[in-house]
Scaffold this motif. Structure first.
Motif, PDB file in Angstrom:
ATOM      1  N   PHE A  24      42.985 127.276 114.357  1.00 26.83           N
ATOM      2  CA  PHE A  24      42.275 126.948 115.597  1.00 26.83           C
ATOM      3  C   PHE A  24      43.142 127.297 116.800  1.00 26.83           C
ATOM      4  N   TYR A  25      42.489 127.816 117.837  1.00 25.92           N
ATOM      5  CA  TYR A  25      43.187 128.182 119.068  1.00 25.92           C
ATOM      6  C   TYR A  25      43.159 126.989 120.014  1.00 25.92           C
ATOM      7  N   THR A  26      44.193 126.172 119.948  1.00 25.12           N
ATOM      8  CA  THR A  26      44.243 124.941 120.745  1.00 25.12           C
ATOM      9  C   THR A  26      45.201 125.122 121.914  1.00 25.12           C
ATOM     10  N   VAL A  27      44.944 126.156 122.699  1.00 23.26           N
ATOM     11  CA  VAL A  27      45.739 126.400 123.895  1.00 23.26           C
ATOM     12  C   VAL A  27      45.623 125.207 124.833  1.00 23.26           C
ATOM     13  N   SER A  28      46.712 124.898 125.512  1.00 24.62           N
ATOM     14  CA  SER A  28      46.723 123.758 126.430  1.00 24.62           C
ATOM     15  C   SER A  28      47.424 124.161 127.714  1.00 24.62           C
ATOM     16  N   GLU A  29      46.638 124.585 128.690  1.00 24.21           N
ATOM     17  CA  GLU A  29      47.198 124.989 129.976  1.00 24.21           C
ATOM     18  C   GLU A  29      46.123 124.830 131.044  1.00 24.21           C
ATOM     19  N   ASP A  30      46.538 124.947 132.304  1.00 25.26           N
ATOM     20  CA  ASP A  30      45.593 124.790 133.404  1.00 25.26           C
ATOM     21  C   ASP A  30      44.500 125.850 133.313  1.00 25.26           C
ATOM     22  N   GLY A  31      43.254 125.408 133.396  1.00 26.96           N
ATOM     23  CA  GLY A  31      42.139 126.339 133.396  1.00 26.96           C
ATOM     24  C   GLY A  31      41.631 126.726 132.030  1.00 26.96           C
ATOM     25  N   GLU A  32      42.412 126.447 130.987  1.00 26.00           N
ATOM     26  CA  GLU A  32      41.984 126.790 129.627  1.00 26.00           C
ATOM     27  C   GLU A  32      42.654 125.815 128.669  1.00 26.00           C
ATOM     28  N   ASP A  33      42.065 124.627 128.539  1.00 24.51           N
ATOM     29  CA  ASP A  33      42.698 123.565 127.764  1.00 24.51           C
ATOM     30  C   ASP A  33      41.807 123.187 126.589  1.00 24.51           C
ATOM     31  N   ALA A  34      41.881 123.988 125.522  1.00 25.65           N
ATOM     32  CA  ALA A  34      41.036 123.748 124.355  1.00 25.65           C
ATOM     33  C   ALA A  34      41.412 122.459 123.635  1.00 25.65           C
ATOM     34  N   LEU A  35      42.685 122.109 123.667  1.00 25.89           N
ATOM     35  CA  LEU A  35      43.109 120.879 123.006  1.00 25.89           C
ATOM     36  C   LEU A  35      42.482 119.666 123.680  1.00 25.89           C
ATOM     37  N   ALA A  36      42.481 119.657 125.004  1.00 29.28           N
ATOM     38  CA  ALA A  36      41.851 118.555 125.734  1.00 29.28           C
ATOM     39  C   ALA A  36      40.347 118.538 125.530  1.00 29.28           C
ATOM     40  N   ASP A  37      39.734 119.723 125.387  1.00 27.09           N
ATOM     41  CA  ASP A  37      38.304 119.785 125.074  1.00 27.09           C
ATOM     42  C   ASP A  37      38.026 119.049 123.762  1.00 27.09           C
ATOM     43  N   TYR A  38      38.840 119.339 122.760  1.00 31.66           N
ATOM     44  CA  TYR A  38      38.615 118.741 121.445  1.00 31.66           C
ATOM     45  C   TYR A  38      38.900 117.238 121.459  1.00 31.66           C
ATOM     46  N   GLN A  39      39.995 116.853 122.136  1.00 29.85           N
ATOM     47  CA  GLN A  39      40.363 115.437 122.168  1.00 29.85           C
ATOM     48  C   GLN A  39      39.541 114.638 123.172  1.00 29.85           C
ATOM     49  N   ARG A  40      38.789 115.360 124.009  1.00 31.83           N
ATOM     50  CA  ARG A  40      37.887 114.728 124.979  1.00 31.83           C
ATOM     51  C   ARG A  40      38.633 113.901 126.015  1.00 31.83           C
ATOM     52  N   THR A  41      39.695 114.498 126.521  1.00 32.08           N
ATOM     53  CA  THR A  41      40.521 113.824 127.524  1.00 32.08           C
ATOM     54  C   THR A  41      40.418 114.481 128.893  1.00 32.08           C
ATOM     55  N   ASN A  42      39.485 115.425 129.065  1.00 31.05           N
ATOM     56  CA  ASN A  42      39.393 116.164 130.328  1.00 31.05           C
ATOM     57  C   ASN A  42      37.994 116.089 130.931  1.00 31.05           C
ATOM     58  N   LEU A  43      37.364 114.949 130.856  1.00 33.11           N
ATOM     59  CA  LEU A  43      36.004 114.808 131.378  1.00 33.11           C
ATOM     60  C   LEU A  43      35.968 115.077 132.884  1.00 33.11           C
ATOM     61  N   TYR A  44      34.857 115.656 133.338  1.00 28.62           N
ATOM     62  CA  TYR A  44      34.688 115.915 134.761  1.00 28.62           C
ATOM     63  C   TYR A  44      34.482 114.607 135.520  1.00 28.62           C
ATOM     64  N   THR A  45      35.039 114.549 136.719  1.00 25.33           N
ATOM     65  CA  THR A  45      34.751 113.437 137.608  1.00 25.33           C
ATOM     66  C   THR A  45      33.395 113.664 138.262  1.00 25.33           C
ATOM     67  N   ALA A  46      32.876 112.645 138.926  1.00 25.72           N
ATOM     68  CA  ALA A  46      31.594 112.784 139.616  1.00 25.72           C
ATOM     69  C   ALA A  46      31.676 113.862 140.689  1.00 25.72           C
ATOM     70  N   ASP A  47      32.785 113.914 141.425  1.00 27.72           N
ATOM     71  CA  ASP A  47      32.950 114.933 142.467  1.00 27.72           C
ATOM     72  C   ASP A  47      33.004 116.336 141.866  1.00 27.72           C
ATOM     73  N   GLU A  48      33.664 116.475 140.729  1.00 26.85           N
ATOM     74  CA  GLU A  48      33.750 117.783 140.083  1.00 26.85           C
ATOM     75  C   GLU A  48      32.381 118.247 139.599  1.00 26.85           C
ATOM     76  N   LYS A  49      31.589 117.331 139.083  1.00 22.87           N
ATOM     77  CA  LYS A  49      30.246 117.705 138.638  1.00 22.87           C
ATOM     78  C   LYS A  49      29.359 118.077 139.829  1.00 22.87           C
ATOM     79  N   THR A  50      29.544 117.398 140.947  1.00 24.22           N
ATOM     80  CA  THR A  50      28.792 117.754 142.150  1.00 24.22           C
ATOM     81  C   THR A  50      29.164 119.145 142.628  1.00 24.22           C
ATOM     82  N   ALA A  51      30.463 119.455 142.592  1.00 25.58           N
ATOM     83  CA  ALA A  51      30.923 120.782 143.010  1.00 25.58           C
ATOM     84  C   ALA A  51      30.374 121.861 142.081  1.00 25.58           C
ATOM     85  N   LEU A  52      30.328 121.580 140.780  1.00 25.70           N
ATOM     86  CA  LEU A  52      29.751 122.508 139.816  1.00 25.70           C
ATOM     87  C   LEU A  52      28.273 122.764 140.123  1.00 25.70           C
ATOM     88  N   ALA A  53      27.541 121.696 140.340  1.00 26.00           N
ATOM     89  CA  ALA A  53      26.114 121.817 140.625  1.00 26.00           C
ATOM     90  C   ALA A  53      25.881 122.625 141.895  1.00 26.00           C
TER      91      ALA A  53
END
Length: 389
Positions: free
Chosen positions: A115-144
């Protein structure tokens, strides 16, 4: 008295001799490989297994004088004699003794799944899997806001814009991840964000649910590679087809054939491509046999390609994506009269004017956070980004 002095002298001489031997051995270990290497290098593995360009020899000029020491050190580290041989030996020891990888970005899972569990700014697959990088409300608003802006501008140009998110391999095949890598939540960053964005009427689609429906029946990702295989990409292509055209082809309507053994990019990163080569390459056959698609333009590394077909759909499709978009080339060109593929390394806004697409698919894989979040910047940029290295 004399015997004591003689003994002391002998001990000192012995100690001095040992030090000289150690120093000589150390010097030889540094010098001999460099001296021997030119004579044997043609017989050794020289392939670059890293996902980057290796450092070049520094420019020897007055203008570059201050940079020469740093650039030479980077060059030497990348081209040190017998590098691949030593890396491979260490990797084998780590895998056999510890069942883990010495390459931090590669995690060895159960049954040797990689598995490619790269962990760096902008591409953090390990945090994706561990579910430690959830978007904040402000970040989701900016995305929208960013997606809304792109979508509205595309509508003004008469282009239908859709975004698809392909899941990381470990999101689909979590059962093969090692138990030592803990998961800390019930939802990943995109599990939580994508439904909220879709509920706002934004053209954002998650590919994970469709893949999970078939993941127990078929192997959808390569065992030793970061990417989905042809079966996985076929399922992805049909979700795109259903979304854009209202029609799709089920797996039951095509043939799945084994086309030989396969290794992958993760095995190459470990210098273990030969040892990890017992995966299976699957090929999809008999997909829309009544339609013929041909390549009319393609650059050297396949990062840009144009296809034409005799499809009854006379529209033009533009697919912009990361490496996960590559396998879509086997299927999407049969659905449009013209299909243009561009990776994020080759796409600029100028393609919109040149090809005037009717539909625009923006495809990213889960770990490529920056490309998902910076959609507005990427879509309207006027030049391609510089490559690292």
């Amino acid at each position: 008295m004399d015997s004591c002095r003689e003994k002391k002298t002998r001990d000192m001489n012995r100690e001095t001799g040992t030090k000289i031997l150690l120093i000589g051995s150390f010097a030889a270990s540094l010098v001999l490989p460099t001296l021997v290497y030119p004579a044997v290098r043609s017989h050794l593995d020289q392939q670059n297994y890293e996902n980057r360009e290796l450092a070049s020899f520094p420019e020897l000029s007055a203008a570059n004088f201050d940079n020469i020491p740093t650039e030479f050190e980077a060059y030497y580290n990348d081209h040190v004699p017998f590098k691949n041989l030593f890396v491979k030996a260490k990797t084998k020891l780590d895998l056999e003794l510890l069942n883990e990888s010495s390459i931090s970005d590669v995690t060895v899972g159960k049954e040797n799944w990689l598995f490619y569990t790269v962990s760096e700014d902008g591409e953090d697959a390990l945090a994706d899997y561990q579910r430690t990088n959830l978007y904040t409300a402000d970040e989701k608003t900016a995305l929208a806001d960013a997606i809304t802006s792109v979508n509205e501008k595309m509508k003004e140009r008469g282009i239908r814009f859709v975004m698809f998110e392909a899941p990381n391999k470990e999101s689909v095949y979590a059962e093969y991840m090692p138990d030592s890598v803990r998961v800390y939540g019930s939802e990943s960053r995109l599990d939580a964000a994508l439904p909220e964005l879709a509920a706002q009427g934004l053209p954002v689609y998650d590919m994970k649910p469709e893949l999970l429906k078939e993941a127990d029946t078929y192997q959808l990702y390569y065992k030793y590679d970061t990417h989905w295989n042809q079966i996985g990409s076929f399922i992805g292509s049909q979700q795109i087809a259903q979304t854009l055209l209202g029609t799709s082809t089920p797996l039951s309507a095509v043939s799945i054939e084994a086309a030989g053994p396969a290794s992958g990019d993760l095995a190459r990163m470990l210098n273990m491509a030969a040892e990890y080569s017992d995966d299976t390459e699957y090929v999809i056959q008999n997909y829309l046999p009544e339609v013929t698609a041909t390549t009319v333009d393609m650059n050297e590394d396949n990062s840009f390609a144009v296809f034409e077909s005799d499809s009854p759909n006379d529209k033009t499709l533009l697919v912009v994506g990361d490496s996960f978009s590559q396998n879509l080339k086997y299927f999407m060109p049969k659905l449009y009269r013209k299909t243009v593929f561009a990776t994020f390394d080759t796409y600029t806004e100028a393609l919109l004017d040149e090809y005037q697409p009717d539909d625009f698919v923006y495809l990213t894989v889960e770990r490529n956070q920056e490309l998902f979040e910076d959609v507005e910047t990427v879509v309207w940029r006027d030049e391609v980004p510089e490559k690292d290295g």
